[in-house]
Scaffold this motif. Sequence first.
Motif, PDB file in Angstrom:
ATOM      1  N   CYS A 143       8.920 -39.173  13.312  1.00  0.00           N
ATOM      2  CA  CYS A 143       9.989 -38.589  14.114  1.00  0.00           C
ATOM      3  C   CYS A 143      10.509 -39.606  14.913  1.00  0.00           C
ATOM      4  O   CYS A 143       9.878 -40.195  15.526  1.00  0.00           O
ATOM      5  CB  CYS A 143       9.249 -37.282  14.931  1.00  0.00           C
ATOM      6  SG  CYS A 143      10.694 -36.210  15.700  1.00  0.00           S
TER       7      CYS A 143
ATOM      8  N   SER B  28      12.396 -38.291  17.348  1.00  0.00           N
ATOM      9  CA  SER B  28      12.773 -37.776  18.774  1.00  0.00           C
ATOM     10  C   SER B  28      11.393 -37.616  19.532  1.00  0.00           C
ATOM     11  O   SER B  28      10.250 -38.084  19.101  1.00  0.00           O
ATOM     12  CB  SER B  28      13.179 -36.269  18.340  1.00  0.00           C
ATOM     13  OG  SER B  28      14.570 -36.116  17.997  1.00  0.00           O
TER      14      SER B  28
ATOM     15  N   CYS C 156       9.681 -35.449  22.061  1.00  0.00           N
ATOM     16  CA  CYS C 156       9.295 -33.992  22.756  1.00  0.00           C
ATOM     17  C   CYS C 156       8.008 -34.335  23.247  1.00  0.00           C
ATOM     18  O   CYS C 156       7.098 -34.405  22.683  1.00  0.00           O
ATOM     19  CB  CYS C 156       9.371 -32.653  21.815  1.00  0.00           C
ATOM     20  SG  CYS C 156      10.938 -33.068  20.857  1.00  0.00           S
TER      21      CYS C 156
ATOM     22  N   PHE D 116       5.853 -32.299  24.490  1.00  0.00           N
ATOM     23  CA  PHE D 116       4.654 -31.349  24.140  1.00  0.00           C
ATOM     24  C   PHE D 116       4.241 -31.563  22.545  1.00  0.00           C
ATOM     25  O   PHE D 116       3.481 -30.864  22.235  1.00  0.00           O
ATOM     26  CB  PHE D 116       5.606 -29.851  24.142  1.00  0.00           C
ATOM     27  CG  PHE D 116       6.864 -29.529  23.613  1.00  0.00           C
ATOM     28  CD1 PHE D 116       6.755 -29.346  22.128  1.00  0.00           C
ATOM     29  CD2 PHE D 116       7.955 -29.746  24.511  1.00  0.00           C
ATOM     30  CE1 PHE D 116       8.158 -29.283  21.383  1.00  0.00           C
ATOM     31  CE2 PHE D 116       9.121 -29.696  23.554  1.00  0.00           C
ATOM     32  CZ  PHE D 116       9.385 -29.267  22.132  1.00  0.00           C
ATOM     33  N   CYS D 117       5.013 -32.342  21.814  1.00  0.00           N
ATOM     34  CA  CYS D 117       4.615 -32.390  20.307  1.00  0.00           C
ATOM     35  C   CYS D 117       3.752 -33.496  20.028  1.00  0.00           C
ATOM     36  O   CYS D 117       4.070 -34.773  20.472  1.00  0.00           O
ATOM     37  CB  CYS D 117       5.959 -32.319  19.705  1.00  0.00           C
ATOM     38  SG  CYS D 117       5.853 -32.493  17.822  1.00  0.00           S
TER      39      CYS D 117
ATOM     40  N   TRP E   2       3.844 -35.053  17.128  1.00  0.00           N
ATOM     41  CA  TRP E   2       4.635 -36.085  16.371  1.00  0.00           C
ATOM     42  C   TRP E   2       5.539 -36.759  17.030  1.00  0.00           C
ATOM     43  O   TRP E   2       6.353 -37.508  16.398  1.00  0.00           O
ATOM     44  CB  TRP E   2       5.241 -35.043  15.095  1.00  0.00           C
ATOM     45  CG  TRP E   2       4.473 -34.565  14.123  1.00  0.00           C
ATOM     46  CD1 TRP E   2       3.028 -34.727  13.877  1.00  0.00           C
ATOM     47  CD2 TRP E   2       4.631 -33.569  12.916  1.00  0.00           C
ATOM     48  NE1 TRP E   2       2.478 -34.185  12.802  1.00  0.00           N
ATOM     49  CE2 TRP E   2       3.466 -33.572  12.416  1.00  0.00           C
ATOM     50  CE3 TRP E   2       5.898 -33.111  12.678  1.00  0.00           C
ATOM     51  CZ2 TRP E   2       3.644 -32.786  11.342  1.00  0.00           C
ATOM     52  CZ3 TRP E   2       5.849 -32.281  11.424  1.00  0.00           C
ATOM     53  CH2 TRP E   2       4.744 -32.230  10.671  1.00  0.00           C
ATOM     54  N   ARG E   3       5.557 -36.761  18.708  1.00  0.00           N
ATOM     55  CA  ARG E   3       6.795 -37.317  19.199  1.00  0.00           C
ATOM     56  C   ARG E   3       6.703 -38.849  18.926  1.00  0.00           C
ATOM     57  O   ARG E   3       5.695 -39.427  18.659  1.00  0.00           O
ATOM     58  CB  ARG E   3       6.741 -36.896  20.509  1.00  0.00           C
ATOM     59  CG  ARG E   3       5.399 -37.475  21.235  1.00  0.00           C
ATOM     60  CD  ARG E   3       5.451 -37.207  22.874  1.00  0.00           C
ATOM     61  NE  ARG E   3       4.466 -37.826  23.372  1.00  0.00           N
ATOM     62  CZ  ARG E   3       3.008 -37.082  23.529  1.00  0.00           C
ATOM     63  NH1 ARG E   3       3.061 -35.780  23.052  1.00  0.00           N
ATOM     64  NH2 ARG E   3       2.151 -37.741  24.091  1.00  0.00           N
TER      65      ARG E   3
ATOM     66  N   GLY F 219       9.383 -34.077  10.787  1.00  0.00           N
ATOM     67  CA  GLY F 219       9.886 -34.417  12.170  1.00  0.00           C
ATOM     68  C   GLY F 219      11.381 -34.664  11.798  1.00  0.00           C
ATOM     69  O   GLY F 219      11.999 -34.732  10.788  1.00  0.00           O
ATOM     70  N   ASP F 220      11.769 -35.267  12.784  1.00  0.00           N
ATOM     71  CA  ASP F 220      13.336 -35.637  12.935  1.00  0.00           C
ATOM     72  C   ASP F 220      13.500 -36.933  12.142  1.00  0.00           C
ATOM     73  O   ASP F 220      13.699 -38.069  12.849  1.00  0.00           O
ATOM     74  CB  ASP F 220      13.953 -35.766  14.291  1.00  0.00           C
ATOM     75  CG  ASP F 220      14.024 -34.568  14.744  1.00  0.00           C
ATOM     76  OD1 ASP F 220      13.618 -33.331  14.485  1.00  0.00           O
ATOM     77  OD2 ASP F 220      14.436 -34.519  16.151  1.00  0.00           O
TER      78      ASP F 220
ATOM     79  N   GLU G 234      13.188 -24.055  21.464  1.00  0.00           N
ATOM     80  CA  GLU G 234      12.125 -24.774  22.570  1.00  0.00           C
ATOM     81  C   GLU G 234      12.322 -23.828  23.851  1.00  0.00           C
ATOM     82  O   GLU G 234      11.806 -23.220  24.331  1.00  0.00           O
ATOM     83  CB  GLU G 234      12.152 -26.041  22.689  1.00  0.00           C
ATOM     84  CG  GLU G 234      12.308 -26.914  21.446  1.00  0.00           C
ATOM     85  CD  GLU G 234      11.061 -26.638  20.371  1.00  0.00           C
ATOM     86  OE1 GLU G 234      10.391 -25.683  20.552  1.00  0.00           O
ATOM     87  OE2 GLU G 234      11.134 -27.389  19.489  1.00  0.00           O
TER      88      GLU G 234
ATOM     89  N   LYS H 173      17.100 -34.929  18.572  1.00  0.00           N
ATOM     90  CA  LYS H 173      17.239 -33.580  19.375  1.00  0.00           C
ATOM     91  C   LYS H 173      17.595 -33.866  20.690  1.00  0.00           C
ATOM     92  O   LYS H 173      18.228 -32.873  21.062  1.00  0.00           O
ATOM     93  CB  LYS H 173      15.568 -33.455  19.383  1.00  0.00           C
ATOM     94  CG  LYS H 173      15.253 -31.837  19.548  1.00  0.00           C
ATOM     95  CD  LYS H 173      13.918 -31.415  19.292  1.00  0.00           C
ATOM     96  CE  LYS H 173      13.554 -30.171  19.668  1.00  0.00           C
ATOM     97  NZ  LYS H 173      12.044 -30.063  19.239  1.00  0.00           N
TER      98      LYS H 173
ATOM     99  N   GLN I  99       0.765 -31.313  13.602  1.00  0.00           N
ATOM    100  CA  GLN I  99       1.591 -31.465  14.830  1.00  0.00           C
ATOM    101  C   GLN I  99       1.029 -30.913  15.795  1.00  0.00           C
ATOM    102  O   GLN I  99       1.252 -31.474  17.028  1.00  0.00           O
ATOM    103  CB  GLN I  99       2.873 -30.604  14.445  1.00  0.00           C
ATOM    104  CG  GLN I  99       4.134 -30.749  15.402  1.00  0.00           C
ATOM    105  CD  GLN I  99       5.224 -30.031  14.959  1.00  0.00           C
ATOM    106  OE1 GLN I  99       4.937 -29.065  13.941  1.00  0.00           O
ATOM    107  NE2 GLN I  99       6.261 -30.227  15.438  1.00  0.00           N
TER     108      GLN I  99
HETATM  109  S1  SF4 Z   1       8.653 -33.244  15.352  1.00  0.00           S
HETATM  110 FE1  SF4 Z   1      10.228 -31.791  16.238  1.00  0.00          FE
HETATM  111  S2  SF4 Z   1       9.243 -30.957  18.434  1.00  0.00           S
HETATM  112 FE2  SF4 Z   1       7.915 -32.857  17.408  1.00  0.00          FE
HETATM  113  S3  SF4 Z   1       8.889 -34.774  18.639  1.00  0.00           S
HETATM  114 FE3  SF4 Z   1       9.947 -34.291  16.608  1.00  0.00          FE
HETATM  115  S4  SF4 Z   1      11.646 -33.167  16.953  1.00  0.00           S
HETATM  116 FE4  SF4 Z   1      10.443 -32.844  18.844  1.00  0.00          FE
END
Ligand code: SF4
Length: 451
Positions: A101, A103, A105, A107-108, A110-111, A147-148, A205, A221, A418
């Motif tokens: 990913c 991005s 985030c 809370f995630c 996979w960030r 993911g992104d 979100e 994101k 995730q």
């Molecule tokens: S998978 Fe989605 S929620 Fe997780 S960090 Fe990447 S964009 Fe954000």
Amino acid sequence: MPCFASTAIGAENRLYSPDLPALKAVGAAAAPADTNSARAILSRAGQPLSYGDLASLLKAVLLPSGAGVASIVCECSARLRRKLFGIAVITMAPVEIANTCLSDCLFCGWRRSNQIMKRLAIPDDLAMLQVEYLVGLGIHHIEFVSGDDIKAVRESLPRLIAQTRELFRRRGIDGIISFCTLALTERQYRDLKSAGADAMILWQETYDRCVFKQHIKGGPKASGIDDDWKQVRGGDGCRFRIESQERALRAGLDVALGSMLGLNPDICADFLAAVDHARYLAAHYDITPEHPMIIGMPIWNPITTQATDLRPARAPGMETIFPAIAGLYMLALPRRSVWIFPNCRVSMDQQIEAARVAGVFTSTEVKLGPGGYLPSILKNIRHGNSGTEALWRRAADLVKQAVESEEELARVLDEHEQFVHHYHTHEAYLRAMERAGLRLAARASLPATDD
Ligand code: SF4
């Protein structure tokens, strides 16, 4: 269903934007209902409840003493659910393409900044093996997730959608293909529709820009992308995401929306914003039982890499009130074209209770990491007395280590998920749903007759 205060109403070319201050004010002004006032409000159930009434019920449900109101909400919603949908539950399962990913985030799991998350991208043939496995179980709604990861979304996703469409055609299955990834432009949604996709699934979100910026620190994101898949410099990712469902609808896709309740401390504001958004879309687009809008209920769960989990220890617990929240969404959006989606972020008991109360759409047999269904596939092949050596080699290549057993492979693959969730087999869900008086539908669309 009238919207409360969308700034987009009446504006020809503008897309939906919630009037957060107004929604917050409604929430702040609402007094938590007691059991008597809850019954009075719910005497109007079946008509979309006002935002003030919904806020009163939600604020009561969120109180430590809210079990009485929650129970009244659940039973009222369950009656409405039965009237609108009978006992049918439509099920889906995700197939994860890549946990890479761009991005960030907070809370995630996979960030991008989560250095200890092991990354995997699944080859097409192993993804399709998993699709075939899920379809074989009787799950006819397949959701591709990533993911992104621009490369995965741009290159792998259309191929997998097209191959799944072909699989459905060969088997005579009237299946649904959805995808859950970064917010896209209208042209990109059109391309995925042309590849054979039916629907996009995307959770906001939070509808609160400030909270969005606090938690989403970078990547596509945070800023949105353009038609050339480039991040928009200085772009407004929150707005780009809120408007994604309308771009998808204009591209001919069905949509799903929802906010992650608990991320924003003002739970009421995000609940009302999700309802407002859904009411706006239902009023302005062709949302029908055949092309429904799904309302998701993501909650803020721990991630699988405990050492890098930034979730506060005192994050609000949603487990016990999950069915009542599902019920409130149902009472806010009481029509056959809106499907409430309880998921496996809570225990199976609570997920099924939420389905009984409100959810005509749910997920079963869920694995949230790329390759997550491979251990079950290997087990099936072994039980069929066929050779598993070739697939074992592929699995070991995928996770870049030797694995001795299906259980060990499952453990290694689960580390790529995730966030923490609850896993049970589709078969276990079938039995549990029946015990709850529900029936998993053998198709991905709403049965004409409900029972
Ligand atoms: S998978 Fe989605 S929620 Fe997780 S960090 Fe990447 S964009 Fe954000």
